[in-house]
Design an enzyme around this catalytic site. Structure first.
Site, PDB file in Angstrom:
ATOM      1  N   ARG A   1       0.826  -1.211   0.000  1.00 23.68           N
ATOM      2  CA  ARG A   1       0.000   0.000   0.000  1.00 23.68           C
ATOM      3  C   ARG A   1       0.860   1.260   0.000  1.00 23.68           C
ATOM      4  NH1 ARG A   1      -3.411  -0.278   5.003  1.00 23.68           N
ATOM      5  NH2 ARG A   1      -1.505  -1.242   5.752  1.00 23.68           N
TER       6      ARG A   1
ATOM      7  N   ASN B   1      -6.067  -2.870   2.774  1.00 20.88           N
ATOM      8  CA  ASN B   1      -5.979  -4.310   2.949  1.00 20.88           C
ATOM      9  C   ASN B   1      -7.381  -4.886   3.086  1.00 20.88           C
ATOM     10  OD1 ASN B   1      -3.189  -4.403   2.937  1.00 20.88           O
ATOM     11  ND2 ASN B   1      -2.998  -4.322   5.144  1.00 20.88           N
TER      12      ASN B   1
END
Length: 97
Positions: A20, A38
């Site tokens: 990320r 996530n």
């Protein structure tokens, strides 16, 4: 320049490897707005809004990911499938959720 939106779900070893963080860095560099988060199943979901060329570049990058990642699959959902009730939500920047 036309903007498009894509929802990208990346699976494999993509959590706990900075996926990320690196996605955000690339997205900001490309002027893409949206988020990366996530998912409970171990995947990463990315919602990206930007030019078609920049979204394509982001899609290419996430298919490889950062060095410690092992991408197994990338699923894509394009803009027209993301419109809810005729309204497409906007983003100010690219964030990690």
């Amino acid at each position: 320049m036309n903007s498009i939106r894509s929802k990208i779900v990346v699976s494999g070893r993509v959590q706990g490897v900075g996926f990320r963080y690196h996605t955000r860095r690339i997205a900001l560099k490309l002027g893409i707005r949206g988020y990366a988060k996530n998912l409970i199943n171990g995947s990463v979901e990315i919602l990206a809004s930007g030019s078609q060329d920049n979204i394509s570049e982001l899609r290419n990058w996430v298919s490889i990911g950062p060095e410690r990642a092992a991408v197994e699959a990338v699923d894509l959902l394009d803009e027209k499938e993301l419109i809810e009730g005729g309204v497409v939500r906007g983003f100010e920047s690219f964030t990690i959720l």
